[in-house]
Design a protein around this motif. Structure first.
Motif, short mmCIF file in Angstrom:
data_model
loop_
_atom_site.label_atom_id
_atom_site.label_comp_id
_atom_site.label_asym_id
_atom_site.label_seq_id
_atom_site.Cartn_x
_atom_site.Cartn_y
_atom_site.Cartn_z
N TYR A 151 -6.14 -16.43 -16.38
CA TYR A 151 -7.01 -16.01 -15.29
C TYR A 151 -8.26 -16.88 -15.30
N LEU A 173 -6.46 -13.25 -7.16
CA LEU A 173 -7.14 -11.98 -6.95
C LEU A 173 -8.39 -12.23 -6.12
N TRP A 204 -9.89 -5.04 -12.82
CA TRP A 204 -8.62 -5.15 -12.12
C TRP A 204 -7.47 -4.78 -13.05
N ARG A 209 -2.30 -5.66 -9.59
CA ARG A 209 -3.20 -6.64 -8.97
C ARG A 209 -4.16 -5.97 -7.98
N ASN A 210 -4.60 -4.76 -8.32
CA ASN A 210 -5.56 -4.02 -7.51
C ASN A 210 -6.83 -3.78 -8.31
N ARG A 211 -7.95 -3.72 -7.59
CA ARG A 211 -9.22 -3.42 -8.26
C ARG A 211 -9.29 -1.93 -8.54
#
Length: 350
Positions: A151, A173, A204, A209-211
């Motif tokens: 990342y 993201l 996250w 892959r969502n906050r």
């Protein structure tokens, strides 16, 4: 060997003092050691544990056997073997290193470097073998073990993901920040957190892959005794266990959070107004070690009470705590300063 004391804690700087030039012959070195008392008393636990000009970053392998130091000029890396107490290898690079991650296995190791020209360079035991480039200038990156993803955060609102198993970039993201400065991944449940230029921390879930969370650290860092002239940005980020996270700001505050609450447990001010460069947790004594370019403070994570502090002669670029350093209350810290690398052995006296 220099010895200092604060709050009844003695700090031994084992590599402080004069050093001999490398171009001298062994005979002349022995002659100088007989004449000069400072040179004779200097302790060198690890051979050539220094950089020619400036050292900027340092990392310790998870098993504690290897120490990787990054320096300039020329841009270079040096690896030290703590079992042999000597330098294992040295390599020169094309560009300066911003951040690095390296993993050691049984018979070989892999190292990843994020460089200032947007290149990501991969090294193995035999040397460099691959490099690629990210779309925007990077500032930090972290490795996600379950998915083999890297990342990357930097001068962009996006967090770039590079999968090492597939060898390709995945969907990024999209954060709400204009820029992201630092990032970290929780070692227990692998929550990904990134610190933004607006003074917020976004969390996250890599699986969906969502906050899943947002902390406004800039607002929480301002207390009644704090004087700030501008909006603090996030300059350091470190997880501790499953629930704790420490955040450092560009105005010199360290905030300790419980992930179940949006309010910090403790706000610690370094009082210098300098960006926090490093945050480490020392579990044997329940300490937090935070550093800016001028001072290293060790304080209790429950009460915030100062345990001890160090103000080296040179500006501090990075601090790395040696893992599992043994019996209480002894621990070792490797401090990277401008010009040389200093080994500090801290012993608490009760």
């Amino acid at each position: 060997m220099q010895v200092s004391s604060l709050n009844e804690v003695k700090i031994y700087s084992l590599s402080a003092g004069r050093s001999l030039p490398e171009w001298l012959s062994d005979r002349k070195k022995r002659a100088l050691q007989k004449k000069d008392v400072d040179i004779r008393r200097r302790i060198e636990l690890i051979q050539d544990f220094e950089m020619p000009t400036v050292s900027t970053k340092i990392k310790v392998s998870r098993d504690g056997q290897y120490i990787m130091a990054v320096g300039t000029y020329k841009p270079r890396i040096r690896c030290y073997d703590t079992y042999q107490l000597s330098q294992k290898f040295e390599r020169c690079l094309d560009s300066e290193v911003i951040s690095s991650v390296f993993q050691f296995f049984l018979f070989y190791f892999q190292i990843v470097f994020l460089q200032c020209d947007r290149y990501v360079e991969f090294h193995s035991q035999h040397g460099h073998y691959y490099r690629t480039r990210i779309p925007k200038f990077g500032r930090d990156f972290s490795y996600h073990y379950p998915s083999c993803d890297l990342y990357f955060v930097g001068a962009s609102s996006e967090v770039y993901r590079l999968n090492l198993e597939q060898g390709r970039f995945l969907n990024s993201l999209q954060t709400d920040a204009s820029e992201n400065n630092v990032c970290d991944i929780n070692p227990v449940h692998y929550l990904f957190a990134t610190g933004t230029a607006e003074g917020k921390v976004e969390c996250w879930d890599p699986r969906t892959r969502n906050r899943v969370g947002l902390l406004d650290c800039a607002l929480s860092s301002v207390t009644a005794d704090t004087e700030v002239d501008c909006l603090p940005s996030i300059s350091a980020l470190k997880f501790d266990g499953a629930l704790n996270m420490a955040v450092g700001t560009s105005t010199g505050q360290v905030l300790l959070y419980d992930l179940r609450s949006s309010n910090p447990l403790i706000v610690k001010d370094h009082q210098y107004g300098l960006p926090i460069k490093s945050i480490q947790f020392q579990h044997q004594l329940d300490l937090i070690i935070s550093a800016d370019s001028r001072i290293i403070k060790m304080w209790n994570k429950d009460t915030g009470k100062i345990f001890t502090s160090m103000e080296p002669e040179y500006d501090i670029n990075d601090v790395c705590l040696y893992p599992n350093s043994g019996m209480l209350p002894v621990f070792m810290s490797y401090l990277i300063q401008k010009g040389k690398c200093v080994l500090v052995h801290n012993v608490a006296l009760f």
